[in-house]
Design a protein around this motif. Structure first.
Motif, short mmCIF file in Angstrom:
data_model
loop_
_atom_site.label_atom_id
_atom_site.label_comp_id
_atom_site.label_asym_id
_atom_site.label_seq_id
_atom_site.Cartn_x
_atom_site.Cartn_y
_atom_site.Cartn_z
N ASN A 52 0.87 5.44 -0.29
CA ASN A 52 0.06 6.65 -0.29
C ASN A 52 0.89 7.93 -0.23
N ASN A 109 -2.78 4.87 -6.90
CA ASN A 109 -3.55 4.99 -5.67
C ASN A 109 -4.79 5.82 -5.99
N VAL A 134 -6.83 12.70 0.25
CA VAL A 134 -5.97 12.41 -0.91
C VAL A 134 -5.32 13.69 -1.43
N THR A 180 0.85 -1.19 0.00
CA THR A 180 0.00 0.00 0.00
C THR A 180 0.89 1.24 0.00
#
Length: 587
Positions: free
Chosen positions: A59, A89, A266, A57
């Motif tokens: 980010n 992502n 985000v 993962t």
């Protein structure tokens, strides 16, 4: 959501080396090792990387950088490694290249190389974006990256590979590995939830209203033909019905709110990454840092468009974060101003239009009263000279005991000591639009905006010499100039640049700015100050440059938008605004 569609082109594997591809989950990666790694070992490594991806993962761009670095170290890749990788992502793409890796992007009609060699980047993916992950060998074989641009023509990745294969194999495709990835929108309605929130909400309430109306009509009809026990049953049904409707409404709002929170999160991560990159690279590459700041601002605009009035507090905090970082990176500082002197102390209707500074003596034209005020900035003492001709004066300059002022259409007048104003230089038929005047070592210099020239009049016993062009062979080169300043060399201010001349010849001198929309109103320097100052009235700014043209910092103050003139004296900016002179500290 965006769905990737991809295809791979693999050339002939080079003896003693290997290449491989990972296209799994959110990771797309190509690797080429020219020598120093057996192909069988390489394929085992590729499989291990694929196994790791399942639990991966990412980010943050820093995390992606770290992941790639760990792979290189962990599997002991040789120095001949070439790598190009992207990680998806949601709508953010993280990019990384190593060695001779290259990543290209085709977006609409635009095609460009994003990164190459040892570099990384991040940004938003847009619908139909087409990325190419490749190595330098492909470009060498095609002749240039321009050839890549010609292959798209509305083709998908598989069609491109089919078209390229015969061409590449015919030229010898040893060591070429390329991954073509196209992102396409597959669930448009999901992405439009926030944009249509208001309309959907109205429609939803309308449906609830209609449903409620139908139920009440049904109950009314039923109540006329049913017993009390049945009516009680229907009332219970109604209560359950509205509980369900309310749950649906609350669920919709919660989903909307969760989606908004997610978008802010985000965007915040991406903005912080861009600002961190901008701060790190500002010293060596300020223009690139400015681009990153601009991109961060675009993310805010995008977020506002998507969320409307949702999450306003968080968006405001992000805007403040960008503003704060930008101030530090481009050395921008908001400054307060204070009143330094009020001309109405001398007379009720006093008002200044322009001024000129010689050492600490500030000369100020008051056309309404026909007065030139002489203000000592050190002592705050005021003298004044009166003449009817001053009522038409546009410019003023001083040298020792002499005061010269320019009257459009007439020429230049001079006041010496206690004498009356006398014509010193007659109007010249060749003058165009005279916009600035300086006296240096007793010689008079005039800036002609329309003719693009600086006229020089040498001081003589009988007055002044005939006009000559200071610029010599450069005459006409500064059309549109708004001001000039002298410290032995002459600096000429244009809308977005400053030029420097010494002894009539142009110097190797260029200016840099912290912003693209710079519009200079006037420049100032002198032999008494060590910097060049550019006043931008539109942006309420003073840009401070070294005398080699290098940008150093910027100050902003609201008074600069109201000013008619400025000078700099002893680490302070002095601004003329009507009847008052204001001071802005520079320290």
């Amino acid at each position: 959501m965006l769905q990737p569609n991809f295809a791979v082109y693999l050339g002939k594997e080079k003896a003693g080396g290997f290449f491989g591809v990972v296209a799994q989950d959110n990771l797309f990666l190509i690797i080429e090792v020219e020598d120093g790694m057996d192909a069988e070992v390489g394929r085992e490594i590729i499989q291990k990387i694929k196994d790791e991806v399942a639990s991966l993962t990412i980010n943050k761009l820093a995390s992606f950088d770290q992941f790639i670095s760990q792979i290189i170290t962990k599997y002991n890749f040789p120095t001949s490694l070439t790598l190009a990788a992207v990680y998806v992502n949601e709508r953010i793409l993280y990019l990384k290249t190593v060695g001779q890796g290259k990543i290209f992007l085709n977006r609409g009609r635009d095609f460009a190389q994003i990164i190459e060699k040892d570099n990384s980047a991040s940004g938003y993916i847009e619908n139909s974006d087409f990325f190419i992950l490749t190595n330098k060998k492909l470009i060498d074989l095609l002749g240039s990256d321009i050839e890549l641009k010609t292959i798209f023509d509305h083709k998908n990745p598989h069609e491109i590979v089919e078209e390229l294969a015969p061409q590449l194999k015919g030229k010898g495709d040893e060591g070429i590995v390329t991954l073509f990835i196209q992102f396409e929108e597959v669930e448009i309605e999901q992405d439009k939830i926030l944009d249509t929130e208001s309309q959907e909400s109205k429609e939803g309430h309308g449906q609830i209203k209609d449903a409620g109306k139908t139920f009440f009509e049904m109950i009314k009809s039923y109540s006329q033909s049913s017993s009390k026990s049945k009516i009680a049953t229907f009332i219970a049904v109604i209560i359950i019905f509205f509980i369900l409707i309310w749950s649906v409404v609350l669920g919709y709002k919660r989903r909307n709110e969760a989606e908004a929170v997610k978008k802010v999160k985000v965007a915040k991560e991406l903005i912080i990454q861009k600002l961190d990159q901008a701060e790190e690279g500002a010293f060596l590459n300020l223009p690139k840092s400015q681009v990153l700041i601009s991109e961060a601002k675009q993310e805010i605009d995008r977020l506002k468009k998507q969320l409307g009035k949702q999450r306003e507090k968080e968006i405001k905090e992000l805007e403040e974060l960008i503003k704060d970082k930008e101030g530090k990176i481009v050395k921008k500082e908001e400054k307060n101003f204070e009143e330094f002197y009020d001309l109405t102390i001398d007379g009720k209707e006093a008002k200044g239009s322009v001024f000129f500074l010689e050492k600490d003596k500030l000369s100020i034209i008051d056309r309404g009263k026909g007065i030139i005020y002489l203000l000592s900035l050190s002592k705050k003492s005021l003298e004044k000279k009166s003449a009817s001709e001053i009522k038409k004066a546009d410019l003023v300059s001083t040298y020792q005991e002499d005061i010269l002022f320019y009257v459009r259409g007439e020429g230049i007048y001079k006041i010496s000591g206690d004498e009356k104003a006398k014509k010193a230089i007659d109007k010249d038929k060749d003058w165009g639009n005279i916009v600035d005047m300086w006296i240096y070592n007793g010689n008079v210099y005039l800036l002609d905006r329309d003719k693009g020239d600086i006229y020089k009049y040498l001081v003589a016993e009988s007055g002044y010499s005939a006009k000559s062009s200071y610029l010599k062979g450069e005459a006409g080169s500064i059309k549109g100039a708004n001001s000039f300043a002298i410290d032995s060399s002459i600096y000429v201010g244009l809308d977005d640049s400053i030029m420097k001349y010494t002894a009539g010849g142009r110097d190797e001198f260029s200016t840099s700015w912290p912003e693209k929309n710079v519009k200079l109103t006037k420049i100032f320097t002198s032999a008494e100050v060590e910097k060049i100052y550019g006043w931008d009235k539109t942006n309420e700014a003073i840009y401070i440059l070294g005398k080699n043209g290098t940008y150093e910092r910027q100050i902003n103050s609201s008074i600069l938008a109201k000013a008619s003139d400025f000078v700099v004296f002893k680490e302070a900016v002095f601004v003329l605004a009507g009847e008052k002179i204001y001071k802005i500290g520079l320290d």
